[in-house]
Structures are given as structure tokens and as C-alpha cells.
Design a protein around this motif. Sequence first.
Motif, PDB file in Angstrom:
ATOM      1  N   ILE A 236       0.861  -1.186   0.000  1.00  0.00           N
ATOM      2  CA  ILE A 236       0.000   0.000   0.000  1.00  0.00           C
ATOM      3  C   ILE A 236       0.893   1.230   0.000  1.00  0.00           C
ATOM      4  CG2 ILE A 236      -1.699   1.324   1.307  1.00  0.00           C
ATOM      5  CD1 ILE A 236      -2.884  -1.251   2.289  1.00  0.00           C
ATOM      6  N   SER A 237       0.754   2.042  -1.043  1.00  0.00           N
ATOM      7  CA  SER A 237       1.558   3.255  -1.144  1.00  0.00           C
ATOM      8  C   SER A 237       1.226   4.191   0.007  1.00  0.00           C
ATOM      9  CB  SER A 237       1.300   3.953  -2.480  1.00  0.00           C
ATOM     10  OG  SER A 237       1.699   3.144  -3.555  1.00  0.00           O
ATOM     11  N   GLY A 238       2.250   4.820   0.574  1.00  0.00           N
ATOM     12  CA  GLY A 238       2.038   5.720   1.704  1.00  0.00           C
ATOM     13  C   GLY A 238       1.240   6.950   1.326  1.00  0.00           C
ATOM     14  N   ALA A 239       0.501   7.459   2.295  1.00  0.00           N
ATOM     15  CA  ALA A 239      -0.333   8.633   2.047  1.00  0.00           C
ATOM     16  C   ALA A 239       0.490   9.886   1.806  1.00  0.00           C
ATOM     17  CB  ALA A 239      -1.273   8.854   3.239  1.00  0.00           C
ATOM     18  N   GLN A 240       1.754   9.892   2.242  1.00  0.00           N
ATOM     19  CA  GLN A 240       2.550  11.109   2.105  1.00  0.00           C
ATOM     20  C   GLN A 240       2.735  11.510   0.650  1.00  0.00           C
ATOM     21  OE1 GLN A 240       6.604  11.317   3.129  1.00  0.00           O
ATOM     22  NE2 GLN A 240       7.232   9.823   1.605  1.00  0.00           N
ATOM     23  N   ASP A 241       2.702  10.542  -0.294  1.00  0.00           N
ATOM     24  CA  ASP A 241       2.870  10.883  -1.698  1.00  0.00           C
ATOM     25  C   ASP A 241       1.674  11.688  -2.207  1.00  0.00           C
ATOM     26  OD1 ASP A 241       5.277   9.572  -1.730  1.00  0.00           O
ATOM     27  OD2 ASP A 241       4.448   7.699  -2.489  1.00  0.00           O
ATOM     28  N   ALA A 242       0.479  11.188  -1.949  1.00  0.00           N
ATOM     29  CA  ALA A 242      -0.727  11.889  -2.389  1.00  0.00           C
ATOM     30  C   ALA A 242      -0.863  13.241  -1.698  1.00  0.00           C
ATOM     31  CB  ALA A 242      -1.963  11.034  -2.105  1.00  0.00           C
ATOM     32  N   ILE A 243      -0.592  13.270  -0.391  1.00  0.00           N
ATOM     33  CA  ILE A 243      -0.701  14.527   0.354  1.00  0.00           C
ATOM     34  C   ILE A 243       0.367  15.512  -0.096  1.00  0.00           C
ATOM     35  CG2 ILE A 243      -0.489  15.565   2.650  1.00  0.00           C
ATOM     36  CD1 ILE A 243      -1.671  12.934   3.766  1.00  0.00           C
ATOM     37  N   GLY A 244       1.597  15.022  -0.290  1.00  0.00           N
ATOM     38  CA  GLY A 244       2.681  15.903  -0.700  1.00  0.00           C
ATOM     39  C   GLY A 244       2.438  16.560  -2.035  1.00  0.00           C
ATOM     40  N   ILE A 245       1.759  15.860  -2.956  1.00  0.00           N
ATOM     41  CA  ILE A 245       1.453  16.430  -4.263  1.00  0.00           C
ATOM     42  C   ILE A 245       0.256  17.380  -4.184  1.00  0.00           C
ATOM     43  CG2 ILE A 245       0.584  15.872  -6.570  1.00  0.00           C
ATOM     44  CD1 ILE A 245       2.275  13.331  -6.488  1.00  0.00           C
ATOM     45  N   CYS A 246      -0.792  16.961  -3.493  1.00  0.00           N
ATOM     46  CA  CYS A 246      -2.056  17.695  -3.518  1.00  0.00           C
ATOM     47  C   CYS A 246      -2.131  18.846  -2.521  1.00  0.00           C
ATOM     48  CB  CYS A 246      -3.223  16.739  -3.249  1.00  0.00           C
ATOM     49  SG  CYS A 246      -3.383  15.422  -4.475  1.00  0.00           S
ATOM     50  N   MET A 247      -1.385  18.750  -1.423  1.00  0.00           N
ATOM     51  CA  MET A 247      -1.433  19.796  -0.402  1.00  0.00           C
ATOM     52  C   MET A 247      -0.404  20.864  -0.754  1.00  0.00           C
ATOM     53  SD  MET A 247      -2.956  20.745   2.429  1.00  0.00           S
ATOM     54  CE  MET A 247      -3.736  19.192   2.903  1.00  0.00           C
ATOM     55  N   PRO A 248      -0.822  22.103  -1.047  1.00  0.00           N
ATOM     56  CA  PRO A 248       0.130  23.122  -1.500  1.00  0.00           C
ATOM     57  C   PRO A 248       1.078  23.568  -0.390  1.00  0.00           C
ATOM     58  CG  PRO A 248      -2.024  24.108  -1.124  1.00  0.00           C
ATOM     59  CD  PRO A 248      -2.196  22.612  -0.981  1.00  0.00           C
ATOM     60  N   GLY A 249       2.234  24.080  -0.805  1.00  0.00           N
ATOM     61  CA  GLY A 249       3.195  24.625   0.138  1.00  0.00           C
ATOM     62  C   GLY A 249       3.896  23.552   0.947  1.00  0.00           C
ATOM     63  N   LEU A 250       4.315  23.928   2.140  1.00  0.00           N
ATOM     64  CA  LEU A 250       4.974  23.016   3.080  1.00  0.00           C
ATOM     65  C   LEU A 250       3.911  22.387   3.968  1.00  0.00           C
ATOM     66  CD1 LEU A 250       7.535  21.918   4.563  1.00  0.00           C
ATOM     67  CD2 LEU A 250       7.429  23.992   5.974  1.00  0.00           C
ATOM     68  N   ALA A 251       3.897  21.057   4.027  1.00  0.00           N
ATOM     69  CA  ALA A 251       2.863  20.355   4.805  1.00  0.00           C
ATOM     70  C   ALA A 251       3.508  19.360   5.767  1.00  0.00           C
ATOM     71  CB  ALA A 251       1.890  19.628   3.880  1.00  0.00           C
ATOM     72  N   ARG A 252       2.808  19.109   6.859  1.00  0.00           N
ATOM     73  CA  ARG A 252       3.194  18.001   7.732  1.00  0.00           C
ATOM     74  C   ARG A 252       1.929  17.235   8.092  1.00  0.00           C
ATOM     75  NH1 ARG A 252       4.784  19.870  13.896  1.00  0.00           N
ATOM     76  NH2 ARG A 252       2.960  21.150  14.358  1.00  0.00           N
ATOM     77  N   HIS A 253       2.064  15.910   8.222  1.00  0.00           N
ATOM     78  CA  HIS A 253       0.906  15.047   8.461  1.00  0.00           C
ATOM     79  C   HIS A 253       1.292  14.031   9.520  1.00  0.00           C
ATOM     80  CE1 HIS A 253       2.693  13.918   4.364  1.00  0.00           C
ATOM     81  NE2 HIS A 253       2.651  15.236   4.351  1.00  0.00           N
ATOM     82  N   TYR A 254       0.390  13.820  10.472  1.00  0.00           N
ATOM     83  CA  TYR A 254       0.687  13.065  11.690  1.00  0.00           C
ATOM     84  C   TYR A 254       0.101  11.663  11.603  1.00  0.00           C
ATOM     85  CZ  TYR A 254       1.199  12.173  16.714  1.00  0.00           C
ATOM     86  OH  TYR A 254       1.565  11.670  17.937  1.00  0.00           O
ATOM     87  N   TYR A 255       0.960  10.637  11.760  1.00  0.00           N
ATOM     88  CA  TYR A 255       0.561   9.241  11.617  1.00  0.00           C
ATOM     89  C   TYR A 255       0.685   8.505  12.956  1.00  0.00           C
ATOM     90  CZ  TYR A 255       0.991  10.319   6.672  1.00  0.00           C
ATOM     91  OH  TYR A 255       0.847  10.897   5.434  1.00  0.00           O
ATOM     92  N   ASP A 256      -0.329   7.681  13.236  1.00  0.00           N
ATOM     93  CA  ASP A 256      -0.333   6.914  14.479  1.00  0.00           C
ATOM     94  C   ASP A 256      -0.978   5.554  14.221  1.00  0.00           C
ATOM     95  OD1 ASP A 256      -0.305   5.997  17.051  1.00  0.00           O
ATOM     96  OD2 ASP A 256      -1.617   7.543  17.882  1.00  0.00           O
ATOM     97  N   ASN A 257      -0.182   4.664  13.603  1.00  0.00           N
ATOM     98  CA  ASN A 257      -0.604   3.285  13.345  1.00  0.00           C
ATOM     99  C   ASN A 257      -1.809   3.196  12.403  1.00  0.00           C
ATOM    100  OD1 ASN A 257      -0.278   0.510  13.571  1.00  0.00           O
ATOM    101  ND2 ASN A 257      -1.585   0.342  15.378  1.00  0.00           N
ATOM    102  N   ASN A 258      -1.922   4.164  11.483  1.00  0.00           N
ATOM    103  CA  ASN A 258      -2.968   4.146  10.465  1.00  0.00           C
ATOM    104  C   ASN A 258      -2.365   4.558   9.123  1.00  0.00           C
ATOM    105  OD1 ASN A 258      -5.462   3.444  11.896  1.00  0.00           O
ATOM    106  ND2 ASN A 258      -5.155   5.388  12.978  1.00  0.00           N
ATOM    107  N   PHE A 259      -3.058   4.171   8.033  1.00  0.00           N
ATOM    108  CA  PHE A 259      -2.572   4.552   6.711  1.00  0.00           C
ATOM    109  C   PHE A 259      -2.829   6.028   6.415  1.00  0.00           C
ATOM    110  CE2 PHE A 259      -2.926  -0.063   5.969  1.00  0.00           C
ATOM    111  CZ  PHE A 259      -1.674  -0.293   5.428  1.00  0.00           C
TER     112      PHE A 259
END
Length: 353
Positions: A236-259
Amino acid sequence: MSNKKVFVSGCYDLLHSGHVEFFQQASRFGDLYVGIGSDATYLEYKHRKPMFPQEERLFMVQNIKAVKEAYINEGSGVIDFLPTLDRVNPDIFVVNAEGGSEEKRRICAERGIEYIELQRTPHEGLQARSSSSLKAELSNNSEAQEPQSFSSLPTRLDLAGTWIDQPYVSQHHPGWALTISLEPTFEVRDRCGLSTSTRKMIQRIWPVKLPKMDPEMLARLVFCFENNPERDSDHISGAQDAIGICMPGLARHYYDNNFWPNKIENTLDEMTLRFLEAHLVMIPMEPRRAGCSVTDGKDITREKVVALAQAADECWTAILRKDLPAFAAAYQASFNAQTAMFPGMVHPTVDGQ
């Protein structure tokens, strides 16, 4: 007794009421002198020419009532105003809060110049304005009238916390992944670490550009499309790829044992993004070799994941503070934590082993 000299600097390409109000506020401290970024400096930052050439921008700024005199900055980079600053020899240097930096503060301290940061506030009764918002409005209007004939899909660069978006990593310890969305002015090579597989998935749906919709919802759609139940691979491809492309600018996303992350934050602050533009250097490398699996030999422990999460936290803080040494140290620490868990990320010829 003569008035004090006050200095400000910027590009002032799309001159608007927010600039005029800033000039008026700065001029309350004394006679106002303005340094204007040259066309060459603008091109270096934005990778495109300004809407108005430097001579026209100089003319407009010189004819604002609050401005005593204006000059085209002869320097380059973030501190392109330094020759102008020394020429004017002001008593006070004024910046907007988001345009402030420790480097500017240090330059003023070395020269005995008072350093003042002002909050960005609109003139009473007027709408708040920024160059970024105006450019976005102009872009929206032009796109509504003229269809684009080329692909302008973003790509993403992961800055820190990579692999935390996989539950088999974040189950040991939660943390943030940091990504930045790029509008490439270069050909994006396959399998070169810029999420080309996810980008190609997007091109199957939207060949030219991303649709205008909520970025997080868009990222969710891309993530689900790329990880459809009938895919050939169990991975399963990580969500950071989709978020990194679609979320403009500098982004951070918090993961806790979920995709999918528990929360997503991003910043479009122009000075923060300019800081990254000025200090991130991308070097083209050959595509990942055939048959390479970066997960081979993985060794994931809680201690290593904690180090990854801590490095990502420090990286985010350093970027927002525009602290280059701290950013470099945290960036390196994140990479070291990644390769400690996934040694297959680095080819032996890269690290000399």
C-alpha cells in the motif's frame, strides 16, 4: 534635528494597498527609503520574470507619498538589499513579521541599526491584501478564460519523517512526515524519489492539472485510486505521496498506526517557502536500479522510529524559524534515521561502502 532614516526592502511586483499601508506604517519612524528586488533576483526565486520590470516597479514605489526615495537592490539572494542598506545607512530597518529573520536581525545588530517587525494589518476599512492572494486570483481568472495546453501537475519532495506513513513503522511510535509540493521546471525522471508513480496515477485522471477542490479531499481520492483493491501488489503506497502532491506549500501530516494521518497542517507563508527555495538544492540522479527494493533488510525498532519522529519535529521548527544550521542538522538526522531502518535506500557506491 533631522528625521531618522528608515529602510524597508521587497520585490513589490503586484503593488497593492497592503504595501502602501506597510510603507505608511514604516514612515512613521522617519524618512522612508525602499530597496526593490531586481528582475534577476526575482527570476532566481520564482523561476519566472516579474509581471512588472524593475524600472516600472521603481517608478511606482518612488511615487508613493510615504516614500522618500527608492533604489533597485544590487545584491542577490535573500539578502539582496545589503548594498542598498549600506548605501542608505539607516537608523531603523522595518520588516513585516513574516519577512523577519535572525539573519536580518544579526545584520542590523552588526551595523548598529534598530530592527523592527510589524504585523501585517490592512488599512482601516480595506480588505487584507497579499501578493500571493492576488496572484492566486489572477491565476483563477486566467484559467477560467484560457485552457492550459501543458501539464502543470505538481510533484512532491519529502523533507523529513519519511516511512512514518506506513503503519508498520508508526505502530512503534507516532510522528509527522514533512513534504513540500513542487511545481517542477524540469523533467521529472521516473523512480527518482519524487513520487513519479503517484504522479502518473494522477495523470490518468487529470492529465493537465489538479482540479480545484479541497486539497485534503483531493489527496484522499488519489490515495484510494492508487491503492484500489484490485491492484497487483500487496504493498500500500504511503499517504505522504498523495498529500505531498495535492497539499500546496509546506505540509506536515501526523501518523499513528494508520494509513491515513490523524491531522494535516500546512503553511503557504511566502518567506518560509522562499527560505526553502534558497537552501534546498536538487541534484538529478539516475533512476532506482532494476530489481531494487528499498525495504529489503529493514530493521525497525521503537528507538529508531522515535529518532525519526524527533528529527521531523526539529526540522519543522527550524524551517518555520528559518534557522539554516538547525534545518540542516534535522534534515540529516531524519535521513540517518530512515537509512538506519531501511539500509536499502542507499546504494553502496553513494556512501562509499
